[in-house]
Design an enzyme around this catalytic site. Structure first.
Site, PDB file in Angstrom:
ATOM      1  CG  ASP A 214      27.228  47.141  52.002  1.00 58.89           C
ATOM      2  OD1 ASP A 214      28.314  46.732  51.106  1.00 58.89           O
ATOM      3  OD2 ASP A 214      26.156  47.556  51.191  1.00 58.89           O
ATOM      4  CG  HIS A 215      31.485  41.818  52.023  1.00 61.57           C
ATOM      5  ND1 HIS A 215      29.992  41.894  51.619  1.00 61.57           N
ATOM      6  CD2 HIS A 215      32.203  41.829  51.208  1.00 61.57           C
ATOM      7  CE1 HIS A 215      30.027  41.387  50.697  1.00 61.57           C
ATOM      8  NE2 HIS A 215      31.370  41.593  50.104  1.00 61.57           N
ATOM      9  CG  HIS A 277      27.227  44.904  47.369  1.00 59.73           C
ATOM     10  ND1 HIS A 277      27.367  45.265  49.011  1.00 59.73           N
ATOM     11  CD2 HIS A 277      27.015  43.459  47.331  1.00 59.73           C
ATOM     12  CE1 HIS A 277      27.588  43.729  49.916  1.00 59.73           C
ATOM     13  NE2 HIS A 277      27.116  43.382  48.592  1.00 59.73           N
TER      14      HIS A 277
END
Ligand SMILES: NC(=O)c1ccc[n+]([C@@H]2O[C@H](COP(=O)([O-])OP(=O)(O)OC[C@H]3O[C@@H](n4cnc5c(N)ncnc54)[C@H](OP(=O)(O)O)[C@@H]3O)[C@@H](O)[C@H]2O)c1
Lengths: 523, 308
Positions: A214-215, A277
Site C-alpha cells: 500500500d504505497h 489507503h
C-alpha cells in the site's frame, strides 16, 4: 534518519542481520540498513508501475548505497528480449523517472546484475528458465538464494504466477535463504475474493513472506502521523471525542481513469481507494498507542480499531457516490466518465465515494469519520483534517467572533506534505475581532528534498524483511468487512449521482455532512 | 534578494532578515537549524556553496563569519541574502574587521534562530578546542575537517586532545560508505577475522580513522600501505575462510570479493562536500563511535604505530 524512521527501526537489528557482527553498533547510526545479498524478480516489467516506479526506485536505492553488491534484477514478460534489451528499458526508465542524479558507476553496478526471462504466465518452461537464471545469479552474482518476486501484473494473474512459483520450486529457496512475494493492490474486490486470494498465496508463502504494497504507507508523511501523535505531548490529550468534533480524510485526484478503463470499471472509487489507503489512514489516525513500533504491535492496534469501525446504520444516509460528467477542469474541457474509452454507457461505477464511519471505542464514540475520494475533482490532494469542537464558552460578543470557525489540525499527505493548524487570532486594529488564521509547517521544506519515494522505502523493506509498513491479510479483510455492506447496498439501490468534472463531488455528499451540521473542507 | 549593510550591527541585520521575510509574504519559517560557518575570504565561496546545497535537505539559516583582523577600526559589514538563488533558507555573510574579529560570538548570538539547534563548521583551520571556542560553545555540533589542514595527521591528534562530545570531523564522514560496505560484508556469519590492511594515499586522516576503527572493532592488528590514491584504495580483511577484499583504484567504483561469492563491482564514489555536510546535519547529538575511535589516535603524531 527522520523521527518516524527512528520510531520504526526502534534500535532493533532489522531483518535477520547478524547481531554478532563486530562492525555493527547500535550507537553507530551513520551506517544505514543495507539489504543483504539478494535479487528481485519483477513480473510484468513492461507495465506502467514497473517503468514509472519500481525500476527508478531500484536505481535510487543503488545510488544511495542501500543495495548489496551483486544485487540482481530479473525481468519477466512476454517479449522476445535479450538481457541487453531489457537493460536498455531499465536504463531509459531510470533516466526518465529516477529521483537521484544518473551516475555511470552506479548504473554499471546495477546493469551487471540485470537479466531477462521471456514467457507467458502459463508457460511452465519459462518458469524453469527463470529458475535456471536465478541459480546462475546465485553463482555469478552471489545472491545466495535470496529472492523476492514482485507481481506487478493484473490481479487476475496472481493465482497463475503463484502456482507456477510453487510448482517449479521457486517459492522455496535453499536452506538459510529466503523467498518473498510482493503483491500490489487490489487485494480482492470484496471479502470473499480477498480470502480466496489469501488462500492461494497462503498455500505457497508463509504470512511473513507476503508483502502487500500500500504505497501510501511508504510515504514519509504517513509515517509522520505516528511521530506526530506519539512523540509529542501536546496532541494526544486532545485526540478524542472530548475535543474532536469530526474527522475528514480526503484523497482527491484531478485525473480521470486514463487508460485504465478495464481495471477501473466495475471496481470504482470506494474499492480502489477507500478500502485500502483511506482506511489505513483512518487506522493510523484513530488507533490507540501501540506498545512498540514492531510490526506485530502496530498491526494489533490497527486491527483493533478497524474491527471497531463500521458504516452508519442507514447506509443511504451515511454514504454518497458520484460519477463525473463532462466539465471544465483547470482550464480544460474533459469528457465525462461514460464518454471515456472502454466504459459501457450504462456503467454505474462510482468515480466518487464518500462514507461516514463510526468507530465504537471509548475514544471515538459519536465522532463521525468522513472519508471521501474521487477522480476528476478540484485538484490533486490527500489530507487528514481533525476538526475540533468550538470553545464551550466564548467571552466575546457574537459579532466579534462571527468569522471564527472551528480549530483544525490538518495533516497534508500530498502533494505539499506538511501540517496546518487553524486557530482564531485577533484581527489587527483597534476593535476586538477574531478570525481564523492558519499556521503551516511544510514537511518537504523542513526536511530533505531528497525524501525518498514511497516505493524506495517499501522495496528496501521487502529486501530487509522488515514488515511494519505492509498491511497483513487480517487488515485487508477487516477493511472489506467495513466496505462490503456499503457496496452491497449501492449495488441494489439505483445509480450514482453526477458531478461535473473539476468540482468537489456530487451535492449528495455535501448533504450527507449537512445532516450533522458539518461541511467539507475545501482542501 | 540581496541587502548590503556596511558598518552595521546585529540588530540591524536581524531587522533586514525580518523585513525580507515579510516582503516575500511568508512570515513563517521552515528552517530547522542555524549553521555557522567560520572561514576566511578564500574559503567562504566553496563552503557557502556546499552549505546552501545541503540546506535543501536541512533548511537552515546560514551565518558565514569571515574574520578580517588587523589594525583598522572595529567594524561589522554584512550581506543578507534571502530565498531565491540561495535555496529555502537565509544566508548572512558577516565580515568582522579589526578587534571585533576576536568577538564573533557577540555578532552571531543575536542572529541565531530561536530554540533551534546550532551547528558550527570550520571548513579550514579549526581551533584547538572547538567546544570551548566562543562560537563552538553555542553549538550542539561542531564540524571540522582535518584533511583540509596543512598537516592532516597531526591535526587529527589535535582533534583528539581537544575532543568533546558533539565534535565531528569530515574525515570521519568520508568513511561512511566504506564502513557501510565493510559492515555489510560481515553481516552474514563468517569465520573470525584474523588480520586487516588499509591502503591509502599518504597523509589520509580518513585512512587513519578507518584503520583504528577496524582494529578496535575486530581486535586485530591493522597493516597500513601507502598508495597513489585517490583517497583510500583498498581494505583487506583476512580470515580462515578467505576474507574480504575491497579494491578501489579510481575513487569511483570498487571491486569487492567475499567468501563464497564471485568478485563484483560496487559504486563507491568520493562524495562532494555538500553531501558530507548533509550527512553531518542529519544527526545533532554526539557521535560516540567517532569519539571512541578518535580516542585511539596516538597523541604525539597521530600514526597507528608500526607498519604505517
Ligand atoms: N500503475 C499504477 O500506478 C498502479 C497503482 C497501484 C497498483 N497497481 C497494481 O500494480 C500492478 C501492475 O500495474 P500496471 O499499471 O503496471 O499494470 P499494466 O500496465 O497493465 O501492466 C501489467 C503487466 O502485466 C503483463 N501482462 C498482462 N497480461 C499478461 C499475460 N497474459 N501474460 C504475460 N504478461 C501479461 C503486461 O505485459 P504486456 O506488456 O506483455 O501486456 C504488463 O507488463 C497491478 O496489480 C495493478 O493493479 C498499479
Amino acid at each position: 534518519m527522520t523521527a518516524s524512521e527512528a520510531l520504526f527501526t526502534n534500535g532493533a537489528s532489522p531483518g535477520g542481520l547478524s547481531s554478532t557482527n563486530p562492525l555493527r553498533d547500535v550507537r553507530d547510526r551513520r551506517l544505514p540498513r543495507v539489504a543483504g545479498p539478494c535479487g528481485l524478480v519483477i513480473f510484468g516489467v513492461t507495465g506502467d508501475l514497473s517503468r514509472k516506479k519500481l525500476m527508478p526506485a531500484i536505481y535510487d536505492l543503488a545510488n544511495r548505497g542501500l543495495l548489496p553488491p551483486g544485487f540482481a534484477l530479473v525481468g519477466f514478460a512476454r517479449r522476445d528480449w535479450e538481457d541487453q534489451d531489457f537493460a536498455q528499458v531499465v536504463h531509459d526508465a531510470v533516466k526518465q523517472h529516477a529521483r537521484t542524479p544518473f551516475r555511470d558507476e552506479v548504473w554499471k553496478q546495477l546493469s551487471e546484475g540485470i537479466r531477462f526471462v521471456s514467457g507467458e504466465f502459463g508457460d511452465k518452461q519459462a518458469f524453469e528458465t527463470l529458475r535456471e537464471t536465478i541459480r546462475d545469479l546465485d553463482e555469478k552474482r552471489g545472491t545466495q538464494g535470496n529472492h523476492a518476486f514482485y507481481l506487478s501484473v493484473p490481479p487476475k494473474f496472481f493465482p497463475d504466477v503463484v502456482r507456477q512459483l510453487k510448482e517449479t520450486g521457486l517459492a522455496d529457496g535453499p536452506e538459510h535463504a529466503w523467498r518473498r512475494v510482493v503483491i500490489e493492490k487490489p487485494f480482492g474486490h470484496d471479502l470473499a475474493s480477498a480470502q480466496e486470494l489469501q488462500r492461494i498465496v497462503g498455500e505457497v508463502f508463509d504470512p511473513s513472506s507476503v508483502f502487500r504494497i500500500d504505497h501510501y504507507l511508504g510515504k514519509e508523511t504517513v509515517q509522520n502521523i505516528l511521530a506526530l501523535r506519539f512523540a509529542n505531548e501536546m496532541f494526544e490529550p486532545i485526540w478524542n471525542r472530548g475535543y474532536v468534533d469530526h474527522v475528514q480524510i480526503t484523497m482527491a485526484e484531478d485525473v480521470g481513469i486514463g487508460g485504465r478503463a478495464g481495471y477501473y470499471d466495475g471496481i470504482g472509487a470506494a474499492r480502489d481507494v477507500i478500502q485500502n489507503h483511506l482506511l489505513q489512514l483512518l487506522a493510523l489516525t484513530a488507533m490507540e498507542e501501540p506498545v512498540s513500533f514492531d510490526a506485530r504491535d502496530l498491526r494489533l492496534e490497527k486491527l483493533k480499531v478497524l474491527n471497531a469501525t463500521h458504516a452508519g446504520k442507514d447506509i443511504s444516509r451515511s454514504t454518497a457516490r458520484g460519477q463525473y460528467v463532462r466539465g471544465w477542469q483547470g482550464g480544460e474541457l474533459v469528457p465525462g466518465y461514460l464518454e471515456e474509452e472502454g466504459i459501457p454507457a450504462d456503467s454505474i461505477t462510482d468515480t466518487y465515494a464518500a462514507v461516514q464511519l463510526e468507530i465504537e471505542t471509548r475514544r471515538w464514540a459519536g465522532v463521525p469519520w468522513y472519508l471521501r475520494t474521487g477522480k476528476r475533482l478540484g485538484r490533486r490532494v490527500t489530507e487528514i483534517a481533525v476538526v475540533f469542537h468550538r470553545a464551550p464558552h466564548l467571552p466575546f460578543s457574537r459579532n466579534q467572533v462571527e468569522e471564527l470557525g472551528q480549530n483544525a489540525l490538518v495533516m497534508r499527505i500530498q502533494p505539499d506534505e506538511g501540517m496546518t493548524v487553524r486557530f482564531g487570532s485577533k484581527v489587527p486594529g483597534t476593535s476586538m475581532e477574531v478570525r481564523d488564521v492558519t499556521m503551516d509547517f511544510a514537511y518537504g521544506e523542513s526536511f530533505t528534498e531528497s525524501s525518498p519515494e514511497a516505493y524506495e522505502r517499501l522495496i528496501l523493506d521487502v529486501l530487509l524483511g522488515d514488515p511494519p509498513l505492509f498491511p497483513r491479510h487480517e487488515e485487508v479483510e477487516a477493511s472489506w468487512r467495513i466496505l462490503d455492506p456499503i457496496e452491497e447496498h449501492w449495488e441494489s439501490h439505483g445509480k450514482p449521482d453526477t458531478y461535473p468534472a473539476g468540482t468537489w463531488g456530487p451535492r449528495s455528499s455535501d448533504e450527507m455532512l449537512a445532516r450533522n451540521g458539518h461541511v467539507w473542507r475545501r482542501p | 534578494m540581496n541587502i548590503d549593510l556596511t558598518d552595521t550591527t546585529s540588530s540591524k541585520i536581524f531587522g533586514a532578515l525580518l523585513d525580507a521575510r515579510r516582503r516575500s509574504g511568508s512570515p513563517a519559517m521552515g528552517a530547522v537549524l542555524t549553521l555557522v560557518i567560520v572561514t576566511d575570504e578564500q574559503g567562504h565561496y566553496d563552503a557557502l556553496k556546499a552549505a546552501t546545497s545541503a540546506s535543501r535537505e536541512h533548511p537552515s539559516r546560514i551565518l558565514v563569519v569571515v574574520a578580517r583582523p588587523g589594525r583598522g577600526a572595529s567594524r561589522l559589514d554584512a550581506e543578507v541574502r534571502t530565498s531565491g538563488e540561495t535555496g529555502p533558507g537565509e544566508v548572512v555573510l558577516l565580515r568582522l574587521h579589526g578587534e571585533l574579529s576576536d568577538h564573533p560570538d557577540s555578532v552571531v548570538l543575536p542572529l541565531l534562530l530561536p530554540d533551534a539547534p546550532v551547528v558550527v563548521w570550520w571548513p579550514g583551520t579549526a581551533p584547538e578546542d572547538p567546544a570551548h571556542h566562543p562560537l563552538g560553545m553555542m553549538a550542539q555540533r561542531r564540524i571540522t575537517d582535518s584533511a583540509s589542514c596543512q598537516s592532516p595527521i597531526s591535526e587529527l591528534a589535535k582533534r583528539r586532545s581537544g575532543y568533546s562530545g558533539g565534535d565531528t570531523d569530515l574525515s570521519w564522514t568520508r568513511l561512511t560508505p566504506w564502513r557501510t560496505l565493510l559492515a555489510g560484508a560481515l553481516d552474514h556469519p563468517a569465520a573470525p577475522i584474523t588480520g586487516a590492511k588499509v591502503a591509502a594515499e599518504a597523509e589520509s586522516p580518513s585512512a587513519e580513522l578507518l584503520a583504528l576503527w577496524l582494529g578496535s572493532r575486530l581486535g586485530v592488528e591493522v597493516e597500513r600501505a601507502t598508495t597513489d590514491g585517490p583517497g583510500i584504495t583498498g581494505v583487506h580483511l583476512w580470515s580462515d575462510g578467505g576474507g574480504v577484499d575491497i579494491e578501489r583504484g579510481d575513487g569511483r567504483v570498487a571491486q569487492i570479493k567475499v567468501p563464497g561469492s564471485p568478485e563484483r563491482s560496487v559504486a563507491l564514489p568520493r562524495r562532494p562536500l555538500s553531501e558530507l555536510l548533509a550527512e553531518e546535519l542529519r544527526r545533532l547529538d554526539a557521535d560516540d563511535v567517532y569519539g571512541e575511535v578518535l580516542g585511539l589516535v596516538s597523541p604525539a603524531d597521530g600514526s597507528v604505530g608500526a607498519g604505517a
